[in-house]
Design a protein around this motif. Structure first.
Motif, mmCIF file in Angstrom:
data_model
loop_
_atom_site.group_PDB
_atom_site.id
_atom_site.type_symbol
_atom_site.label_atom_id
_atom_site.label_comp_id
_atom_site.label_asym_id
_atom_site.label_seq_id
_atom_site.Cartn_x
_atom_site.Cartn_y
_atom_site.Cartn_z
ATOM 1 N N VAL A 80 0.946 -0.870 -0.085
ATOM 2 C CA VAL A 80 0.126 -0.304 0.259
ATOM 3 C C VAL A 80 1.002 1.606 -0.487
ATOM 4 C CG1 VAL A 80 -1.467 1.254 1.407
ATOM 5 C CG2 VAL A 80 -1.706 -1.330 1.310
ATOM 6 N N TYR A 106 -6.410 9.712 2.729
ATOM 7 C CA TYR A 106 -4.952 9.375 2.091
ATOM 8 C C TYR A 106 -5.500 8.743 0.963
ATOM 9 C CZ TYR A 106 -1.870 5.909 2.368
ATOM 10 O OH TYR A 106 -0.137 5.084 1.616
ATOM 11 N N TRP A 108 -4.890 6.472 -1.325
ATOM 12 C CA TRP A 108 -3.987 5.337 -1.783
ATOM 13 C C TRP A 108 -4.136 4.408 -3.028
ATOM 14 C CZ3 TRP A 108 -6.973 0.992 -1.524
ATOM 15 C CH2 TRP A 108 -8.248 0.768 -1.424
ATOM 16 N N ALA A 110 -3.519 -0.316 -3.254
ATOM 17 C CA ALA A 110 -2.612 -1.256 -2.556
ATOM 18 C C ALA A 110 -2.934 -1.914 -3.517
ATOM 19 C CB ALA A 110 -4.057 -1.391 -1.836
ATOM 20 N N ASP A 124 -8.003 1.007 -5.188
ATOM 21 C CA ASP A 124 -7.039 2.132 -5.146
ATOM 22 C C ASP A 124 -8.570 3.072 -4.555
ATOM 23 O OD1 ASP A 124 -8.781 3.220 -7.116
ATOM 24 O OD2 ASP A 124 -6.624 3.269 -8.160
ATOM 25 N N SER A 129 -7.776 9.560 7.330
ATOM 26 C CA SER A 129 -6.830 9.097 8.036
ATOM 27 C C SER A 129 -6.199 9.872 9.297
ATOM 28 C CB SER A 129 -5.161 9.356 7.765
ATOM 29 O OG SER A 129 -4.954 10.739 7.241
ATOM 30 N N ILE A 153 -8.369 1.935 4.856
ATOM 31 C CA ILE A 153 -7.931 1.478 3.700
ATOM 32 C C ILE A 153 -9.180 0.403 3.049
ATOM 33 C CG2 ILE A 153 -6.759 0.706 2.052
ATOM 34 C CD1 ILE A 153 -5.104 2.375 3.330
ATOM 35 N N ASP A 154 -10.131 1.605 2.334
ATOM 36 C CA ASP A 154 -11.396 0.206 2.384
ATOM 37 C C ASP A 154 -11.691 -0.817 3.446
ATOM 38 O OD1 ASP A 154 -13.418 -0.091 0.247
ATOM 39 O OD2 ASP A 154 -12.016 -1.465 -0.713
#
Length: 169
Positions: A80, A106, A108, A110, A124, A129, A153-154
């Motif tokens: 990530v 964030y 991101w 992954a 993504d 955050s 993250i998701d």
């Protein structure tokens, strides 16, 4: 829309950094993916920001949360990385120490890889955050920073603890 706002904010931060109040930094740390059976990753980050006053800053960072690998065959690895844009609240303790908190977004990317097969999935997104930390000012231009950050993250949490340096303009 959000990415356009991020680019515009980045340009504003970089131009403001040329004046007093700007800073750049780098850090190394350990990240922990909230997925059972995966080990910790090694993280690295570079940051730039602008401190508007002694209590508030805006910061843009590129954060690579490293690779986390499971230990059950077939071996999978999660990677990530992304950009974090955060508002930073600062409380000076004295002339040499300050504590801070961050709230941000964030953006991101992954990837999931399987040993022997390569990339088997990617995703993504942009998620919440936050972070907490302490900065010790060695000189007026140089600081050491210890920080904890959590990235959503998701729906899965990734925690990151890092130690870094900051150069203040």
């Amino acid at each position: 829309m959000f990415k356009k706002m991020l680019v515009a904010s980045s340009i504003a931060l970089l131009s403001a950094a040329a004046n007093s109040g700007g800073y750049i930094g780098a850090s190394f740390g350990k990240s922990d993916v909230d997925v059972s059976g995966f080990d910790d990753g090694n993280s690295v980050a570079i940051s730039g920001g602008y401190k508007f006053n002694k209590h508030f800053a805006l910061e843009l960072s590129y954060i690579d949360l490293g690779e986390s690998t499971d230990d059950i065959p077939p071996e999978w690895t999660i990677e990530v990385d992304g950009f974090n844009f955060a508002a930073v609240g600062i409380i000076p303790i004295n002339d040499n120490v300050e504590v801070f908190g961050k709230l941000g977004a964030y953006m991101w990317d992954a990837d999931v890889k399987e040993r022997g097969w390569g990339k088997i999935a990617s995703d993504d997104g942009t998620d919440f955050s936050f972070g907490l930390g302490v900065a010790g000012h060695i000189t007026e231009q140089f600081s050491l920073v210890l920080e904890f950050q959590r990235f959503d993250i998701d729906g899965d949490d990734v925690d990151n603890v890092s130690l870094g340096v900051r150069f203040n303009f």
